[in-house]
Design a protein around this motif. Structure first.
Motif, PDB file in Angstrom:
ATOM      1  N   LEU A   1       0.830  -1.204   0.000  1.00 50.53           N
ATOM      2  CA  LEU A   1       0.000   0.000   0.000  1.00 50.53           C
ATOM      3  C   LEU A   1       0.862   1.250   0.000  1.00 50.53           C
ATOM      4  CD1 LEU A   1      -2.828  -0.863   2.540  1.00 50.53           C
ATOM      5  CD2 LEU A   1      -2.801  -1.209   0.081  1.00 50.53           C
ATOM      6  N   ARG A   2       0.433   2.232  -0.765  1.00 54.39           N
ATOM      7  CA  ARG A   2       1.063   3.551  -0.705  1.00 54.39           C
ATOM      8  C   ARG A   2       0.564   4.323   0.521  1.00 54.39           C
ATOM      9  NH1 ARG A   2       3.577   5.224  -5.406  1.00 54.39           N
ATOM     10  NH2 ARG A   2       3.253   3.877  -7.236  1.00 54.39           N
ATOM     11  N   LYS A   3      -0.725   4.193   0.827  1.00 59.36           N
ATOM     12  CA  LYS A   3      -1.319   4.843   2.013  1.00 59.36           C
ATOM     13  C   LYS A   3      -0.955   4.038   3.250  1.00 59.36           C
ATOM     14  CE  LYS A   3      -5.746   5.543   4.261  1.00 59.36           C
ATOM     15  NZ  LYS A   3      -7.193   5.307   4.151  1.00 59.36           N
ATOM     16  N   LYS A   4      -0.331   4.695   4.203  1.00 63.70           N
ATOM     17  CA  LYS A   4       0.123   4.009   5.408  1.00 63.70           C
ATOM     18  C   LYS A   4      -0.969   4.026   6.487  1.00 63.70           C
ATOM     19  CE  LYS A   4       3.982   3.196   3.461  1.00 63.70           C
ATOM     20  NZ  LYS A   4       4.208   1.852   2.911  1.00 63.70           N
ATOM     21  N   ILE A   5      -1.112   2.883   7.122  1.00 72.06           N
ATOM     22  CA  ILE A   5      -2.104   2.727   8.198  1.00 72.06           C
ATOM     23  C   ILE A   5      -1.481   3.191   9.514  1.00 72.06           C
ATOM     24  CG2 ILE A   5      -3.547   1.045   9.432  1.00 72.06           C
ATOM     25  CD1 ILE A   5      -3.436  -0.678   6.892  1.00 72.06           C
ATOM     26  N   ASP A   6      -2.281   3.815  10.386  1.00 72.86           N
ATOM     27  CA  ASP A   6      -1.814   4.236  11.713  1.00 72.86           C
ATOM     28  C   ASP A   6      -1.901   3.070  12.672  1.00 72.86           C
ATOM     29  OD1 ASP A   6      -1.345   6.786  10.870  1.00 72.86           O
ATOM     30  OD2 ASP A   6      -3.352   7.501  11.430  1.00 72.86           O
ATOM     31  N   PHE A   7      -0.748   2.709  13.234  1.00 71.10           N
ATOM     32  CA  PHE A   7      -0.690   1.661  14.264  1.00 71.10           C
ATOM     33  C   PHE A   7      -0.434   2.332  15.596  1.00 71.10           C
ATOM     34  CE2 PHE A   7       0.127  -0.566  10.377  1.00 71.10           C
ATOM     35  CZ  PHE A   7      -0.377  -1.848  10.571  1.00 71.10           C
ATOM     36  N   ILE A   8      -1.444   2.271  16.505  1.00 71.10           N
ATOM     37  CA  ILE A   8      -1.312   2.926  17.814  1.00 71.10           C
ATOM     38  C   ILE A   8      -1.352   1.882  18.910  1.00 71.10           C
ATOM     39  CG2 ILE A   8      -2.317   5.089  17.010  1.00 71.10           C
ATOM     40  CD1 ILE A   8      -4.933   4.284  18.216  1.00 71.10           C
ATOM     41  N   ASN A   9      -0.637   2.173  19.980  1.00 71.85           N
ATOM     42  CA  ASN A   9      -0.536   1.264  21.139  1.00 71.85           C
ATOM     43  C   ASN A   9       0.031  -0.100  20.726  1.00 71.85           C
ATOM     44  OD1 ASN A   9      -1.695   3.175  22.889  1.00 71.85           O
ATOM     45  ND2 ASN A   9      -3.754   2.595  22.207  1.00 71.85           N
ATOM     46  N   VAL A  10       0.940  -0.088  19.728  1.00 76.76           N
ATOM     47  CA  VAL A  10       1.557  -1.330  19.250  1.00 76.76           C
ATOM     48  C   VAL A  10       3.024  -1.310  19.623  1.00 76.76           C
ATOM     49  CG1 VAL A  10       2.033  -2.770  17.233  1.00 76.76           C
ATOM     50  CG2 VAL A  10      -0.084  -1.458  17.352  1.00 76.76           C
ATOM     51  N   SER A  11       3.537  -2.429  20.137  1.00 77.70           N
ATOM     52  CA  SER A  11       4.944  -2.538  20.504  1.00 77.70           C
ATOM     53  C   SER A  11       5.813  -2.404  19.268  1.00 77.70           C
ATOM     54  CB  SER A  11       5.210  -3.868  21.204  1.00 77.70           C
ATOM     55  OG  SER A  11       6.594  -4.040  21.442  1.00 77.70           O
ATOM     56  N   SER A  12       6.919  -1.674  19.405  1.00 72.97           N
ATOM     57  CA  SER A  12       7.814  -1.471  18.263  1.00 72.97           C
ATOM     58  C   SER A  12       8.445  -2.772  17.796  1.00 72.97           C
ATOM     59  CB  SER A  12       8.899  -0.464  18.652  1.00 72.97           C
ATOM     60  OG  SER A  12       9.626  -0.939  19.764  1.00 72.97           O
TER      61      SER A  12
END
Length: 892
Positions: free
Chosen positions: A123-134
Motif C-alpha cells: 500500500l502507498r497509504k500508510k495505516i496508523d498503528f497505535i498502542n503497538v509494541s515497536s
C-alpha cells in the motif's frame, strides 16, 4: 490452528485465487460466545489485492463460510490498546470501528505484525498503528518508485542488499607483497607495459636455459612448453590484478580528500561568527535602539553557530572543541552583561517612580539614556529587550529566572505603594458623615495624612490613574474599551459634599465600580506586558480548565516546574504568568477584602451592590481568560462578597426572630416588613439584568418565608392590637409591596399574602362587629332553633316566647338613634386598633357596613317568613344604615 488454516486455505481461499497469510481467532467485545476468524489474504493475480476476511462456522458447525471482507486500503487505524501489557483486545477502524477480543495475545500480535508488513509492501497509504509494541513492526525492504508499476498497488520481489563500502583496507600480507613488488621493479606501477616486457625478457632467458637443458627429450620439451604457457598466463593475471588494486587505492584516496574538504568547508561556513557580531556581544550598547538591534542579531547568530548540527566525528576535532568553548564563553559573557543591565534598569526605574511620589525627595540623576526616559515609557522601553529575553530564556534559563524574580520584587514594591494609596482614597470617599450623623473613621492612617491626600487628589495617590493610563498604552485596544466611561475615582474628590451625599448607597456603588474599573486595565496591561517581555504563553488552551484556586507563592518562589531551570510547556508558562501576577499584585486581594469589609460595615445592604459589580467583572475577566490572575483574584473576592451577602440575609432573618413589640402601643406595620420592602426595592434596582439574579431569588424566598413566620409570631404575642389586625395590616402591606415590585419568583407568596390579608380582614370584621343588635339577634337565634327542631316557620309566631308581641318589644329597643350610637362607638374602637400608615380604616369600615347590612337582611328575611302579614318592620332601613356609616366616617 495449523489444521484450521489449512482447511480455510483449501475450502475458501484457493477457489477464490487467494493466499492465506495470517489468521486469528476472535470474538466481538462483549459477545464472547460467538467466535469467528479474521484472515489476512492476498490475491494470486496482479494487481495484488490485500483483504481482511471474516470467516465463521455455519449454523450446523460442519464447515466454514466467508461472511465479510474488507479491503486493506480501507483500513485507517489499528489500535492494539496497550503497547506494554498483554491485552487480547484490539480495534480495526474501517468505515466504522470494529472491536475484537483475540483468543490469545500471541495470535493478536502475529496478526497485527502481518497487517503491518502487508501495509509496508503493498500500500502507498500508510495505516496508523497505535498502542503497538515497536518489536512487532519489523522494517521491510524499501521499494523505489521506478520498481512499482504505475496505478498498481503491488510489490517488486527483491532481496535485501547491503551497501558495500567503497574503501577496503589492505591486510598485512597484501601490503608486504605490494612492497616487494614495488622494490623489485620501480616502473611496475608507472609503466605496466615496460614492467611486462621486463618480465617477458627475463622469462625468455629462463626459457632458453631450460630449453637447452631439456632438448635431449622431445617429450619432456612438450611437457615443459605446456607448463611454461600456463605459468606465463598465471603470472600476467597476477600482475594485472595488482595493477587494478593499486588504481583502486588511488581513486579511494582522491574520494577521501574530496569528502574531507567538504566537511572542512561545512564547519567553516556554519561555525564561523563574524567579527562584528563578536564585538556587539562583547561591547554592544544596550541603551540605544541601534545597539539593542545589533546585539539581538549577534545573539541570534551566536545561537545558530552553537546549535549547528555536527556530523559524527566532528565533536572529536580539537578545532571544533575550541570553537564551541569560545561560543560558550561569548554566550556566558553576553548573558551576564545583559542580566546586569536589565537588573539595573529594573532597580533604577523603581527608584525613579518612588522618588517622583515624594515631593520632598529629588530624583537621582542617571547617566543611562533609558533611565532618563519618562516613567510612562518604562514598559515601551523594556519591550525593546523582548527578543533578547527570549534568547536568554533559550540559552541560559538560570539567568532568565533570576531576572524574572528581580522584576517581580521591584514591581511588587512599586505597585504595592500605588495600590495602597489608591485604596486609601477610595476608603476616604466611602467613609464620612452619613445621614444619621455617624462617621466610620476606621482607617489606620493618621488624620493629617488622610486629609492631605484627600485635598491633593492628583498628587501621590492620583498616580495610580497615571500608571494605569501608561499601562494601557501597552495593552490591546480592547482592554482600553473595557475601561469604565465614568470619571476617575480620584476626580470624584472635586465633587461637592452635597453631590456625594445625595444617596450614600449610590455613592458607594460608583466608588466601588470605579475601583474595579481602574484595577482591571491595570492588571490586563501588566499581564500583557509580562507575556510579551518574558515570552510566555497567555492564550487559553482548548481543553484548558477553569479554576478559582491559585497556588500561593512563598518568598518569591514559583512553581516547581519553573524553579527546575528548564524551559516550560505552554500549560506551565500560563501558570507562571498567573503566579508572577500574584506576586506583583499581592496586595490587591487583601485591599479589596478590606474595602469590602468597610463597605459592609458602613451599610450591610452595600453587599448587594458589591455582589452585582463583582460578578459582572468576574464574568468579563473569565471571558478573556478563565485562568488569568484577574479572573482568579476577582473570583476569590467574589466568594467573600457572596458570603457577606448571605450574612446580610441571615442577619435580617435573625432580627426578625429577635423583634420585640411594645405592650402599650399599637403594633402597626412591623419593622422587618418595612425593611423587607426597602430591601426588595433596593435589590430590584440593583439586580436589574444582573448575572447573579439567581442568588437574589434564593434570598427572596428565605426572607419572605421568615417574614411570614415572624408576622404570625408577633400577631400571636400581641396584647394591645388584635391578632387579626396585625395579620391583616402586615400581609396587606406585603401584598402591596409584591404587587408593586412584580417579583416573578414571589408570585406564589404574593397570592398567599393576599389570601391571608382577606381572611384576617373578614375575621376581624366579624369579630369586631359582633352582634350590634344583640337582643334582636338572640331573639332570632331562638326562632331559628325552633325551626331547626321541626316547627314550621309560619307557626313560630304561635310560640309564647316568640310571638308577635315579643318581637315588637325587642325591635323597639333598637331605634335608629341607638344604632347610630353603637356604630359610632364601633368606629372609634376600630380606629384605635388600626395604624395610620397602612390606611385600612375605610376598607375595614366598609366591610363592617356590608356585614351589618347582611345581618339586617337576614333579620328581615326571618320576619317575612316567620311572621307573614304581620306588618312588623325594623325601625331603621338599609338606607339609614348607609347614611349612619357615611356620616360617622366623615365626622372622624
Amino acid at each position: 490452528m495449523t489444521a484450521i488454516k489449512h482447511a480455510l486455505q483449501r475450502d475458501i481461499f484457493t477457489p477464490n485465487d487467494e493466499r492465506l497469510l495470517s489468521i486469528v481467532n476472535v470474538c466481538k467485545a462483549g459477545k464472547k460466545k460467538r467466535n469467528c476468524f479474521l484472515c489476512a489474504t492476498v490475491t494470486t493475480e496482479r494487481p495484488v489485492q490485500v483483504n481482511v476476511v471474516k470467516v465463521k462456522k455455519s449454523d450446523k458447525g460442519d464447515f466454514y463460510k466467508r461472511q465479510t471482507a474488507w479491503a486493506l486500503r480501507d483500513l485507517a487505524v489499528v489500535d492494539a490498546k496497550d503497547a506494554v501489557k498483554e491485552n487480547p483486545e484490539f480495534d480495526l477502524h474501517f468505515d466504522k470501528v470494529y472491536k475484537w477480543v483475540a483468543s490469545s495475545t500471541v495470535e493478536k500480535n502475529t496478526f497485527i505484525s502481518c497487517i503491518w508488513k502487508l501495509n509496508q509492501r503493498y500500500l502507498r497509504k500508510k495505516i496508523d498503528f497505535i498502542n503497538v509494541s515497536s518489536q512487532l513492526l519489523e522494517e521491510l525492504p524499501k521499494v523505489t518508485e521506478e520498481s512499482v508499476p504505475s496505478g498498481e498497488n503491488q510489490s517488486v520481489a527483491g532481496g535485501d542488499e547491503e551497501a558495500v563500502d567503497e574503501y577496503q583496507e589492505l591486510n598485512a600480507r597484501e601490503e608486504q607483497d605490494i612492497e616487494i613488488m614495488m622494490e623489485g621493479c620501480e616502473c611496475a606501477i608507472s609503466n605496466a607495459e615496460a614492467f611486462a616486457e621486463k618480465l617477458s625478457r627475463e622469462l625468455q632467458v629462463l626459457d632458453g636455459a631450460n630449453i637447452q637443458s631439456i632438448m635431449a627429450s622431445e617429450k619432456q620439451v612438450n611437457i615443459l612448453m605446456k607448463l611454461l604457457d600456463e605459468a606465463l598466463k598465471e603470472s600476467v593475471k597476477e600482475q594485472m590484478d595488482q595493477i587494478s588494486e593499486s588504481n583502486h587505492l588511488i581513486h579511494l584516496s582522491n574520494t577521501n580528500n574530496v569528502k574531507l574538504l567538504s566537511e572542512i568547508e561545512y564547519l567553516v561556513n556554519h561555525m564561523d561568527l563574524a567579527k562584528g557580531h563578536i564585538k556587539a556581544l562583547q561591547e554592544g550598547d544596550l541603551t540605544s535602539s541601534r545597539g539593542i538591534e545589533a546585539c539581538t542579531n549577534a545573539a541570534d547568530a551566536l545561537l545558530q553557530c552553537m546549535n549547528v548540527a555536527l556530523h559524527p566525528g566532528h565533536d572529536m576535532l580539537h578545532a571544533v572543541k575550541q570553537q564551541q568553548q569560545r561560543f560558550s564563553d561569548l554566550r556566558e559573557q553576553f548573558a551576564r552583561r545583559l542580566t546586569n543591565h536589565l537588573n539595573s534598569v529594573f532597580f533604577t526605574q523603581t527608584l525613579l517612580q518612588l522618588y517622583n511620589k515624594s515631593s520632598n525627595l529629588s530624583v537621582p540623576v542617571s547617566t543611562s539614556a533609558f533611565i532618563q526616559a519618562s516613567p510612562t515609557n518604562f514598559f515601551e522601553d523594556l519591550l525593546r529587550y523582548a527578543k533578547l529575553m527570549e534568547w536568554l530564556k533559550n540559552t541560559d534559563y538560570g539567568k532568565y529566572e533570576g531576572l524574572t524574580k528581580n522584576y517581580m520584587d521591584y514591581l511588587s514594591r512599586l505597585y504595592e505603594r500605588e495600590i495602597k494609596d489608591f485604596f486609601e482614597v477610595a476608603k476616604i470617599k466611602m467613609t464620612g458623615t452619613t445621614k444619621e450623623g455617624k462617621k466610620f473613621a476606621t482607617l489606620p492612617r493618621k488624620e493629617s495624612a488622610v486629609k492631605q491626600e484627600t485635598e491633593s487628589l492628583h498628587g501621590s495617590s492620583g498616580k495610580l490613574t497615571g500608571s494605569t493610563s501608561s499601562l494601557n498604552k501597552l495593552s490591546v485596544q480592547s482592554s482600553g474599551n473595557r475601561r469604565s466611561q465614568s470619571s476617575s475615582l480620584l476626580d470624584m474628590g472635586n465633587m461637592s459634599a452635597s453631590d456625594l451625599d445625595v444617596a450614600d448607597r449610590t455613592k458607594f456603588d460608583k466608588i466601588f465600580e470605579q475601583v474595579l474599573s481602574e484595577l482591571e486595565p491595570l492588571c490586563l496591561a501588566e499581564q500583557d506586558f509580562i507575556s510579551k517581555f518574558f515570552k510566555l504563553q497567555q492564550h487559553q488552551s482548548v481543553s484548558g480548565t477553569t479554576t478559582n484556586e491559585t497556588e500561593e507563592m512563598d518568598g518569591g518562589n514559583l512553581s516547581r516546574s519553573y524553579m527546575s531551570g528548564v524551559p516550560q510547556t505552554v500549560s506551565s508558562e500560563k501558570d507562571m504568568i498567573r503566579q508572577m501576577m500574584t506576586k506583583i499584585f499581592r496586595c490587591i486581594e487583601p485591599e479589596l477584602n478590606n474595602l469590602i469589609a468597610l463597605g459592609d460595615k458602613i451599610d450591610s445592604f452595600n453587599s448587594l451592590y458589591m455582589l452585582v459589580k463583582m460578578s459582572h467583572h468576574v464574568w468579563t475577566a473569565q471571558n478573556v481568560d478563565p485562568a488569568s490572575f484577574l479572573s482568579t483574584t476577582l473570583g476569590n473576592v467574589l466568594v467573600t462578597v457572596k458570603r457577606n451577602f448571605d450574612k446580610c440575609i441571615s442577619n435580617q432573618m435573625k432580627q426578625m426572630d429577635e423583634v420585640k413589640i411594645s405592650k402599650k402601643s399599637k403594633v402597626g406595620i412591623l419593622p422587618f416588613v418595612a425593611e423587607f420592602e426597602e430591601f426588595a426595592a433596593l435589590a430590584e434596582s440593583i439586580f436589574k439584568n444582573a448575572e447573579r439574579r439567581g442568588d437574589l431569588d434564593k434570598a427572596y424566598i428565605k426572607l419572605i418565608r421568615a417574614v411570614f413566620i415572624s408576622v404570625e409570631k408577633v400577631a400571636n404575642e400581641s396584647q394591645k392590637t388584635p391578632r387579626d389586625v396585625v395579620m391583616m395590616e402586615n400581609f396587606h402591606h406585603i401584598f402591596a409591596t409584591l404587587s408593586r415590585l412584580k417579583i416573578s419568583c414571589l408570585e406564589a407568596e404574593k397570592k398567599e399574602a393576599k389570601l391571608k390579608y382577606t381572611e384576617h380582614l373578614q375575621s376581624y370584621v366579624v369579630y369586631s362587629l359582633g352582634q350590634p343588635l344583640e337582643k334582636l339577634n338572640h331573639f332570632f337565634e331562638g326562632v331559628e332553633a325552633r325551626v331547626a327542631q321541626g316547627i314550621r316557620e309560619e307557626e313560630v309566631s304561635y310560640q309564647l316566647a316568640f310571638n308577635k308581641q315579643e318581637l315588637r318589644k325587642v325591635i323597639k329597643e333598637y331605634p335608629g338613634k341607638e344604632v347610630k350610637k353603637g356604630l359610632d362607638n364601633l368606629y372609634k374602637k376600630v380606629d384605635k386598633h388600626l395604624c395610620e400608615e397602612e390606611n385600612l380604616l375605610q376598607v375595614v369600615w366598609h366591610s363592617m357596613q356590608d356585614e351589618f347590612i347582611r345581618q339586617y337582611k337576614h333579620f328581615e328575611g326571618l320576619i317575612a317568613r316567620c311572621y307573614p302579614g304581620s306588618g312588623i318592620t325594623m325601625e331603621f332601613t338599609i338606607q339609614d344604615i348607609l347614611d349612619y356609616c357615611s356620616s360617622i366616617a366623615q365626622s372622624h
